[in-house]
Write an enzyme that holds these catalytic residues in place. Sequence first.
Site, mmCIF file in Angstrom:
data_model
loop_
_atom_site.group_PDB
_atom_site.id
_atom_site.type_symbol
_atom_site.label_atom_id
_atom_site.label_comp_id
_atom_site.label_asym_id
_atom_site.label_seq_id
_atom_site.Cartn_x
_atom_site.Cartn_y
_atom_site.Cartn_z
ATOM 1 N N TYR A 136 0.859 -1.182 0.000
ATOM 2 C CA TYR A 136 0.000 0.000 0.000
ATOM 3 C C TYR A 136 0.899 1.237 0.000
ATOM 4 C CZ TYR A 136 -3.992 2.953 1.482
ATOM 5 O OH TYR A 136 -4.987 3.905 1.582
ATOM 6 N N LYS A 164 -0.966 -1.033 -4.190
ATOM 7 C CA LYS A 164 -2.129 -0.161 -4.115
ATOM 8 C C LYS A 164 -1.604 1.254 -4.309
ATOM 9 C CE LYS A 164 -6.007 1.340 -1.253
ATOM 10 N NZ LYS A 164 -6.670 1.275 0.073
#
Length: 303
Positions: A136, A164
């Site tokens: 992320y 992400k």
Amino acid sequence: MSVQWKGVMPAVTTKFTKEDQLDLDLFAHNLDAQLNAGVHGIVLGGTLGEASTLSVEEKRELTRFTSKHVNGQVPVMINIAEQSTKGAVLAAEQAQQDGADGLMMLPPMRYKAGDRETVEYFKAVANSTDLPIMVYNNPVDYKIEVTLPMFEQLLSCENIKAVKESTRDISNVTRIKNAFGDRLKIMTGVDTLALESLLMGADGWIAGLVCAFPAETVAIYELQRKGRIAEAIEIYRWFLPLLELDINPKLVQNIKLAEVATGLGSEQVRAPRLPLVGAERAHVLEVIKTGLANRPELPDYKS
């Protein structure tokens, strides 16, 4: 089951009762709506899932419950957001025991790790588990950016599969594709840049407003994938005022209000968060009301 890093994966909200316990019945109701709309995965315990307020046992209960409820229809991911490498390794081990199919991993929490420390943190967890990992990358909110040179080092770990992408820099999709091709899958993580990112080559969308509007979210993804760009844009333009509720410090309260309006959730949040009041609440309700009044009729995006 294996994770295909593509499609729409809702970062689901965590449902609570008025007594501040997990509301698994309401949670299951929302999961069913996501599955019926055709989502491609479920992400648990992210920012939207109020991860920082959940106990270890609550995270494990959510993982076990979701894995059982979904029953192999789509992969289930759990977020790893820990302060220490030791804690992150343990969380990954527990996730695997509890039936998770993959991990979403943030850099170390609280301590602003340097580049070398961040790389070693991700590598230590990756080397401790068989689960595939999505990094992320959100320097706006979490103050640590995973740069392309850092990803080049991380990709020596075969189970680091995806990012992400939440840098807010749309050109980063192209940079990642130029650097790594399909070796690093890209899941866009910013609702208000989602369609733009998909059109520039992102493989999927970790979505927020999907929690309240699953069909519309999946329709945008499927239409653009099939080259029906004009139809996707038309829905996206309607959706944008609602999507902007996601890029706000009160995103959890905002999206939970939207879930109430669409019959897919409750307004219960866990303190220190509190439900919205006053002008702030009135504004969010007006955005939702306008969106519902103009809700588009969707084409048959599943066929």
